[in-house]
Scaffold this motif. Structure first.
Motif, short mmCIF file in Angstrom:
data_model
loop_
_atom_site.label_atom_id
_atom_site.label_comp_id
_atom_site.label_asym_id
_atom_site.label_seq_id
_atom_site.Cartn_x
_atom_site.Cartn_y
_atom_site.Cartn_z
N GLY A 248 -103.43 -71.73 48.45
CA GLY A 248 -102.60 -72.67 48.68
C GLY A 248 -101.04 -72.28 48.73
N VAL B 142 -102.10 -72.08 39.34
CA VAL B 142 -103.16 -71.82 40.68
C VAL B 142 -104.39 -71.81 40.00
CG1 VAL B 142 -103.41 -70.24 42.28
CG2 VAL B 142 -101.09 -70.38 41.69
N SER B 143 -105.12 -72.61 40.30
CA SER B 143 -106.50 -72.93 39.96
C SER B 143 -107.28 -73.71 40.67
CB SER B 143 -106.56 -73.52 38.52
OG SER B 143 -107.59 -73.59 37.80
N SER B 144 -108.43 -73.47 40.75
CA SER B 144 -109.82 -74.48 41.36
C SER B 144 -110.20 -75.30 40.42
CB SER B 144 -110.68 -73.62 42.13
OG SER B 144 -111.26 -72.44 41.34
N GLN C 282 -104.59 -75.05 44.68
CA GLN C 282 -105.68 -74.27 44.52
C GLN C 282 -105.57 -72.81 45.20
OE1 GLN C 282 -108.68 -76.43 47.11
NE2 GLN C 282 -109.30 -77.57 45.25
#
Length: 120
Positions: free
Chosen positions: A16, A118-120, A13
């Motif tokens: 992070g 990198v992703s929510s 995320q």
């Protein structure tokens, strides 16, 4: 046959942390510089960080203060510790190394890459 094998990629995320490692294997005389590059589809591969045999380091401006490159000469492994990750850090990360296969012969070797998302 000299090989570089990366590990440690994955999904994280925003904000992070993630660590990558890259180990050199095979028969060789010595390793000079080792580094990390990254590439997104449609763009050129770009430098992330590099460290030479004297432990000097250099970082892309976009990762300074967030990423740390380190190296274990005993195991011929280079690490990339990534903190405060951003969506724009999403890429395939490649390690490379200038390796002397003999005292006179050397080449630039690349790993096959590991995906960092990198992703929510």
């Amino acid at each position: 046959q000299v090989q570089l094998v990366e590990s440690g990629g994955g999904l994280v995320q925003p904000g992070g942390s993630l660590g990558l490692s890259c180990a050199a294997s095979g028969t060789f005389f010595s390793i000079n510089a080792m580094g990390w590059y990254r590439q997104v589809p449609g763009k050129q591969r770009e430098l992330v960080a590099v460290t030479n045999s004297g432990a000097d380091t250099n970082y892309a401006d976009s990762v300074k203060g967030r990423f740390t490159i380190s190296r274990d000469t005993a195991t011929n492994t280079v690490y990339l510790q990534m903190h405060s990750l951003k969506p724009e850090d999403t890429a395939v990360y490649f390690c490379n190394a200038y390796i002397h296969t003999t005292p006179r012969d050397w080449g630039l070797y690349w790993g096959r890459g590991t995906q960092v998302t990198v992703s929510s």
